[in-house]
Design a protein around this motif. Structure first.
Motif, PDB file in Angstrom:
ATOM      1  N   VAL A 142       0.844  -1.206   0.000  1.00  0.00           N
ATOM      2  CA  VAL A 142       0.000   0.000   0.000  1.00  0.00           C
ATOM      3  C   VAL A 142       0.870   1.243   0.000  1.00  0.00           C
ATOM      4  CG1 VAL A 142      -1.673   1.352   1.344  1.00  0.00           C
ATOM      5  CG2 VAL A 142      -1.960  -1.138   1.116  1.00  0.00           C
ATOM      6  N   ARG A 143       1.836   1.294   0.899  1.00  0.00           N
ATOM      7  CA  ARG A 143       2.650   2.516   0.976  1.00  0.00           C
ATOM      8  C   ARG A 143       3.575   2.672  -0.227  1.00  0.00           C
ATOM      9  NH1 ARG A 143       6.769   1.776   6.048  1.00  0.00           N
ATOM     10  NH2 ARG A 143       7.767  -0.108   5.326  1.00  0.00           N
ATOM     11  N   THR A 144       3.988   1.568  -0.832  1.00  0.00           N
ATOM     12  CA  THR A 144       4.776   1.631  -2.068  1.00  0.00           C
ATOM     13  C   THR A 144       3.952   2.252  -3.193  1.00  0.00           C
ATOM     14  OG1 THR A 144       6.019  -0.358  -1.449  1.00  0.00           O
ATOM     15  CG2 THR A 144       6.032   0.257  -3.778  1.00  0.00           C
ATOM     16  N   ALA A 145       2.751   1.727  -3.396  1.00  0.00           N
ATOM     17  CA  ALA A 145       1.884   2.233  -4.463  1.00  0.00           C
ATOM     18  C   ALA A 145       1.513   3.694  -4.233  1.00  0.00           C
ATOM     19  CB  ALA A 145       0.624   1.377  -4.562  1.00  0.00           C
ATOM     20  N   ALA A 146       1.243   4.055  -2.988  1.00  0.00           N
ATOM     21  CA  ALA A 146       0.866   5.441  -2.685  1.00  0.00           C
ATOM     22  C   ALA A 146       2.027   6.397  -2.960  1.00  0.00           C
ATOM     23  CB  ALA A 146       0.403   5.554  -1.230  1.00  0.00           C
ATOM     24  N   ALA A 147       3.227   6.033  -2.551  1.00  0.00           N
ATOM     25  CA  ALA A 147       4.387   6.906  -2.785  1.00  0.00           C
ATOM     26  C   ALA A 147       4.676   7.039  -4.275  1.00  0.00           C
ATOM     27  CB  ALA A 147       5.613   6.367  -2.040  1.00  0.00           C
ATOM     28  N   LEU A 148       4.560   5.944  -5.006  1.00  0.00           N
ATOM     29  CA  LEU A 148       4.790   6.000  -6.448  1.00  0.00           C
ATOM     30  C   LEU A 148       3.730   6.849  -7.141  1.00  0.00           C
ATOM     31  CD1 LEU A 148       6.500   5.073  -8.830  1.00  0.00           C
ATOM     32  CD2 LEU A 148       5.060   3.024  -8.955  1.00  0.00           C
ATOM     33  N   ALA A 149       2.480   6.677  -6.755  1.00  0.00           N
ATOM     34  CA  ALA A 149       1.398   7.483  -7.347  1.00  0.00           C
ATOM     35  C   ALA A 149       1.572   8.959  -7.013  1.00  0.00           C
ATOM     36  CB  ALA A 149       0.040   6.972  -6.871  1.00  0.00           C
ATOM     37  N   ALA A 150       2.019   9.258  -5.802  1.00  0.00           N
ATOM     38  CA  ALA A 150       2.275  10.654  -5.425  1.00  0.00           C
ATOM     39  C   ALA A 150       3.373  11.245  -6.301  1.00  0.00           C
ATOM     40  CB  ALA A 150       2.663  10.737  -3.946  1.00  0.00           C
ATOM     41  N   ALA A 151       4.459  10.506  -6.475  1.00  0.00           N
ATOM     42  CA  ALA A 151       5.548  10.987  -7.336  1.00  0.00           C
ATOM     43  C   ALA A 151       5.040  11.228  -8.753  1.00  0.00           C
ATOM     44  CB  ALA A 151       6.695   9.973  -7.347  1.00  0.00           C
ATOM     45  N   ALA A 152       4.188  10.348  -9.244  1.00  0.00           N
ATOM     46  CA  ALA A 152       3.622  10.518 -10.593  1.00  0.00           C
ATOM     47  C   ALA A 152       2.768  11.779 -10.669  1.00  0.00           C
ATOM     48  CB  ALA A 152       2.804   9.285 -10.975  1.00  0.00           C
ATOM     49  N   CYS A 153       1.947  12.025  -9.659  1.00  0.00           N
ATOM     50  CA  CYS A 153       1.107  13.236  -9.654  1.00  0.00           C
ATOM     51  C   CYS A 153       1.965  14.494  -9.730  1.00  0.00           C
ATOM     52  CB  CYS A 153       0.250  13.287  -8.389  1.00  0.00           C
ATOM     53  SG  CYS A 153      -1.148  12.157  -8.384  1.00  0.00           S
ATOM     54  N   PHE A 154       3.016  14.544  -8.930  1.00  0.00           N
ATOM     55  CA  PHE A 154       3.880  15.730  -8.930  1.00  0.00           C
ATOM     56  C   PHE A 154       4.620  15.875 -10.252  1.00  0.00           C
ATOM     57  CE2 PHE A 154       4.023  14.864  -4.153  1.00  0.00           C
ATOM     58  CZ  PHE A 154       2.957  15.706  -3.902  1.00  0.00           C
ATOM     59  N   THR A 155       5.060  14.782 -10.810  1.00  0.00           N
ATOM     60  CA  THR A 155       5.768  14.826 -12.086  1.00  0.00           C
ATOM     61  C   THR A 155       4.845  15.292 -13.209  1.00  0.00           C
ATOM     62  OG1 THR A 155       7.241  13.060 -11.338  1.00  0.00           O
ATOM     63  CG2 THR A 155       7.125  13.461 -13.720  1.00  0.00           C
ATOM     64  N   ILE A 156       3.637  14.764 -13.229  1.00  0.00           N
ATOM     65  CA  ILE A 156       2.670  15.187 -14.250  1.00  0.00           C
ATOM     66  C   ILE A 156       2.355  16.675 -14.082  1.00  0.00           C
ATOM     67  CG2 ILE A 156       0.273  14.923 -15.040  1.00  0.00           C
ATOM     68  CD1 ILE A 156       0.630  11.893 -14.259  1.00  0.00           C
ATOM     69  N   ALA A 157       2.179  17.116 -12.844  1.00  0.00           N
ATOM     70  CA  ALA A 157       1.881  18.538 -12.604  1.00  0.00           C
ATOM     71  C   ALA A 157       3.024  19.427 -13.110  1.00  0.00           C
ATOM     72  CB  ALA A 157       1.644  18.785 -11.113  1.00  0.00           C
ATOM     73  N   LEU A 158       4.246  18.961 -12.979  1.00  0.00           N
ATOM     74  CA  LEU A 158       5.401  19.744 -13.457  1.00  0.00           C
ATOM     75  C   LEU A 158       5.464  19.804 -14.979  1.00  0.00           C
ATOM     76  CD1 LEU A 158       8.118  18.448 -11.001  1.00  0.00           C
ATOM     77  CD2 LEU A 158       7.391  20.841 -11.218  1.00  0.00           C
TER      78      LEU A 158
END
Length: 165
Positions: A142-158
């Motif tokens: 769960v925490r692996t998927a959440a951290a990866l998804a968070a990184a993806a959100c920030f990268t997409i926003a950039l």
């Protein structure tokens, strides 16, 4: 928040979340499996050692630092100074703070504390170890998927261009 500062905080958040995701991914995909293949006393002793060594400034600086930066981005999204993609910023921040940081504190750390109190050679320890391997690893996924998804959100926003005014 100024554009440059927002960019720096977002990049650092993406990198921190991605780095934490990578550490947790390693545990989910091979570390816990390797420990589970050892005789219970050896696996327990190894995990007890890992749980001591992980409490260090390098790991905690990234793990906690990412949570702090995510909290800043969440506040920015809520107060209108998170740039052109507040929904992505808020989503990434919530994913990391709730799905990674809080899951760690509520589910993984208590299991680590219980493991630390055990004598690896005891029969009780072996029984706990079997349950620990399954439940700790499930929450780690769960925490692996959440951290990866968070990184993806920030990268997409950039990378996602702002809408034209």
């Amino acid at each position: 928040m100024g554009d440059r500062l927002l960019t720096v905080v977002t990049v650092c958040s993406a990198l921190g979340c991605g780095l934490v995701a990578g550490v947790f991914y390693a545990f989910s995909t091979f570390v816990m499996g390797a420990l589970g293949r050892l005789p219970a006393p050896q696996g327990i002793a190894a995990m007890q050692s890992i749980n001591i060594v992980v409490i260090n400034p390098l790991f905690l600086g990234v793990f906690v630092g990412a949570a702090v930066l995510c909290a800043l981005l969440a506040a920015g999204a809520l107060f209108g100074w998170a740039g052109p993609h507040p929904t992505l910023m808020l989503t990434g921040a919530v994913l990391y703070v709730v799905g990674t940081f809080l899951v760690t504190m509520v589910f993984n750390v208590p299991r680590n504390d219980a493991l630390a109190a055990l004598d690896p050679a005891s029969a009780d320890a072996a029984a706990y170890w079997a349950r620990y391997l399954t439940s700790w690893t499930a929450w780690n996924h769960v925490r692996t998927a959440a951290a990866l998804a968070a990184a993806a959100c920030f990268t997409i926003a950039l990378r996602w261009p702002a809408a034209s005014a």
